[in-house]
Design an enzyme around this catalytic site. Structure first.
Site, PDB file in Angstrom:
ATOM      1  CG  HIS A  85      35.872  35.963  33.546  1.00 14.44           C
ATOM      2  ND1 HIS A  85      34.922  36.205  34.508  1.00 14.44           N
ATOM      3  CD2 HIS A  85      37.063  36.272  34.116  1.00 14.44           C
ATOM      4  CE1 HIS A  85      35.509  36.647  35.608  1.00 14.44           C
ATOM      5  NE2 HIS A  85      36.805  36.694  35.397  1.00 14.44           N
TER       6      HIS A  85
ATOM      7  CG  ASP B 159      48.634  37.249  39.199  1.00 10.87           C
ATOM      8  OD1 ASP B 159      48.722  38.353  38.613  1.00 10.87           O
ATOM      9  OD2 ASP B 159      47.562  36.727  39.499  1.00 10.87           O
TER      10      ASP B 159
HETATM   11  C1  LIG Z   1      39.906  38.011  38.008  1.00  8.75           C
HETATM   12  S1  LIG Z   1      41.468  37.743  38.733  1.00  8.75           S
HETATM   13  C2  LIG Z   1      41.355  36.005  39.089  1.00  8.75           C
HETATM   14  C3  LIG Z   1      42.297  35.596  40.134  1.00  8.75           C
HETATM   15  C4  LIG Z   1      42.237  34.161  40.616  1.00  8.75           C
HETATM   16  N1  LIG Z   1      42.514  33.194  39.565  1.00  8.75           N
HETATM   17  C5  LIG Z   1      40.914  33.868  41.279  1.00  8.75           C
HETATM   18  O1  LIG Z   1      40.243  32.900  40.907  1.00  8.75           O
HETATM   19  O2  LIG Z   1      40.548  34.604  42.204  1.00  8.75           O
HETATM   20  C6  LIG Z   1      42.558  37.829  37.346  1.00  8.75           C
HETATM   21  C7  LIG Z   1      44.015  37.637  37.691  1.00  8.75           C
HETATM   22  O3  LIG Z   1      44.782  37.666  36.477  1.00  8.75           O
HETATM   23  C8  LIG Z   1      45.982  38.348  36.738  1.00  8.75           C
HETATM   24  N2  LIG Z   1      46.549  38.859  35.474  1.00  8.75           N
HETATM   25  C9  LIG Z   1      46.059  39.845  34.702  1.00  8.75           C
HETATM   26  N3  LIG Z   1      46.848  40.044  33.627  1.00  8.75           N
HETATM   27  C10 LIG Z   1      47.853  39.156  33.733  1.00  8.75           C
HETATM   28  C11 LIG Z   1      48.961  38.854  32.915  1.00  8.75           C
HETATM   29  N4  LIG Z   1      49.178  39.524  31.768  1.00  8.75           N
HETATM   30  N5  LIG Z   1      49.785  37.874  33.291  1.00  8.75           N
HETATM   31  C12 LIG Z   1      49.561  37.185  34.454  1.00  8.75           C
HETATM   32  N6  LIG Z   1      48.502  37.422  35.275  1.00  8.75           N
HETATM   33  C13 LIG Z   1      47.664  38.396  34.913  1.00  8.75           C
HETATM   34  C14 LIG Z   1      45.557  39.455  37.676  1.00  8.75           C
HETATM   35  O4  LIG Z   1      46.661  40.017  38.362  1.00  8.75           O
HETATM   36  C15 LIG Z   1      44.575  38.723  38.577  1.00  8.75           C
HETATM   37  O5  LIG Z   1      45.221  38.152  39.677  1.00  8.75           O
END
Ligand SMILES: C[S@@+](CC[C@H](N)C(=O)[O-])C[C@H]1O[C@@H](n2cnc3c(N)ncnc32)[C@H](O)[C@@H]1O
Length: 425
Positions: free
Chosen positions: A326, A282
């Site tokens: 999404h 992440d």
């Molecule tokens: C909607 S959350 C989903 C988290 C987890 N997979 C879950 O099912 O609860 C989206 C995740 O994507 C991560 N994220 C967003 N942009 C990112 C990036 N450029 N690289 C890595 N992670 C990222 C966010 O920090 C967040 O933890």
């Protein structure tokens, strides 16, 4: 049980009969299983504990109640109800912002005046907000002039993660919701960018949602906590994805949970299949926050990585994306997936665990509305979308023809499906 349908059975009396039939089925089930009946008293179960079959009765009852409410109100009353929703978030926001659920204990009667004065110098405004909270069952009124815990405030007082979820809804999502149409008017051109969203209008920033959050550790922590809480919501539990896929066949494979946030899924996966090597990737701030609270015994590896950069890990068997794609418009999803390509071996799997939007009208309306609200949240925050099976297929195929969709599993107990993609060069 009555048939699931969007169609009104015809009359208010028929609707009432459908409600009676389905609530009776729920009641009988709970009694037979020795489970507590639905209740809004403090310490009541957070949701009725139903089997999958009886849950369909619940959905049908809710759909019929919705239809009956609309019919009894008439079109004008229904419109008035929707307009009234504009203010429903105000008292919820107050509960969060002033930590009202933790200001008094369960069973205590707290004077509205005292609580109001503790929250704000404008005690009159606060007392009106608290009284609104009572009408929405966020709080109870044991006697005039006093508030006490309701089932909702009890839950909030006992769960910091639930408070974070409400806080994120009130402070990250709600301001953006009001700016969806202004954003569409401001940036009508396609493709719509993640920096041209309702969130950007509301926050007056040109940074996409996650970048904006990353500059604020407290907001980052709160969002990760809210995501963790989502994992305990019916249908969103890791268990649904664990049961839907043959993880055992992967034996000692390396699985990367890309965007794995607070490690809730990865931990559950590792606990159930200890021979797997499980890595959570992440953004750096999220990994830092996860490292501070993740149990070392979970034996999950944490790695900071921006998924728009080239994937650094080698010899990976499965990339798991849960509620990630999404968040991004199609072009960005393709970019995320293409950053994996140099590391892929023939047979490497990419598993996408995300919402599969059913065709309009194919599920009970109460459920359908929640899915459509979730879709609008994606629009408001990211200019992204919840996708149907057809949209997923189109996206994966357009990204690279060597991504072959092996299966699309619709989990019966969850709105989330599992898309298994195999790298087939
Ligand atoms: C909607 S959350 C989903 C988290 C987890 N997979 C879950 O099912 O609860 C989206 C995740 O994507 C991560 N994220 C967003 N942009 C990112 C990036 N450029 N690289 C890595 N992670 C990222 C966010 O920090 C967040 O933890």
């Amino acid at each position: 049980m009555a048939k699931l349908s969007h169609e009104a059975p015809g009359s208010i009396v028929q609707l009432a009969a459908t409600i009676l039939e389905n609530t009776r089925a729920i009641d009988t089930f709970l009694k037979e299983e020795g489970l507590p009946g639905p209740s809004l008293h403090p310490n009541a179960p957070a949701t009725p504990q139903l089997s999958a079959e009886v849950d369909l009765c619940l959905q049908q009852a809710l759909a019929s109640i919705d239809e009956l409410t609309a019919l009894l109100l008439g079109p004008l009353g229904w419109l008035k109800l929707q307009v009234g929703h504009v203010y429903n978030m105000v008292s919820l926001h107050a509960l969060y912002r002033f930590s009202i659920p933790t200001q008094f204990s369960i069973g205590e009667e707290a004077s509205i005046r005292d609580v109001s004065m503790r929250c704000s110098d404008n005690g009159d405004a606060m007392s009106r907000i608290l009284q609104h909270a009572v009408t929405n069952r966020f709080l109870a009124q044991p006697r005039p002039g006093y508030i006490a815990h309701s089932a909702c405030s009890t839950l909030l007082s006992q769960s910091p993660a639930l408070m974070d979820w409400v806080g994120s809804a009130c402070e990250d999502l709600w301001p953006a919701a009001s700016q969806v149409i202004p954003a569409l008017l401001k940036w009508p051109e396609l493709p719509a960018l993640p920096s041209h969203t309702a969130f950007n209008v509301a926050e007056n920033t040109d940074r996409p949602f996650f970048q904006a959050l990353a500059s604020d550790p407290q907001r980052t922590r709160r969002f990760a906590s809210a995501m963790g809480l989502m994992q305990s919501m019916p249908g969103f539990e890791p268990l649904a994805a664990l049961d839907a896929y043959d993880w055992a066949s992967l034996r000692s494979a390396t699985v990367i949970d890309v965007g794995g946030s607070d490690g809730a899924f990865a931990t559950a996966l590792k606990r159930k299949y200890p021979t797997l090597r499980v890595i959570v990737q992440d953004l750096p701030g999220v990994i830092e926050s996860t490292r501070s609270h993740l149990d070392a015994a979970a034996d999950v590896i944490l790695q900071a990585h921006n998924f728009f950069d080239l994937q650094p890990a080698q010899d990976v068997d499965v990339y798991f994306f849960r509620l990630i794609l999404h968040d991004w418009p199609d072009e960005f999803c393709s970019k995320i997936l293409r950053q994996l390509i140099p590391t892929l071996k023939p047979g490497t799997r990419i598993i996408v665990n995300d919402l599969m939007v059913p065709p309009l009208g194919s599920v009970p309306i109460y459920q359908e509305r929640q899915i459509r609200c979730q879709d609008l949240a994606m629009l408001a925050l990211f200019n992204s979308k919840e996708r149907s099976r057809e949209e997923w297929t189109k996206l994966i195929t357009a990204t690279d023809t060597r991504f072959r969709i092996n299966s699309i599993i619709q989990v019966s107990t969850s709105p989330l499906g599992l898309l298994e993609i195999v790298w087939t060069p």
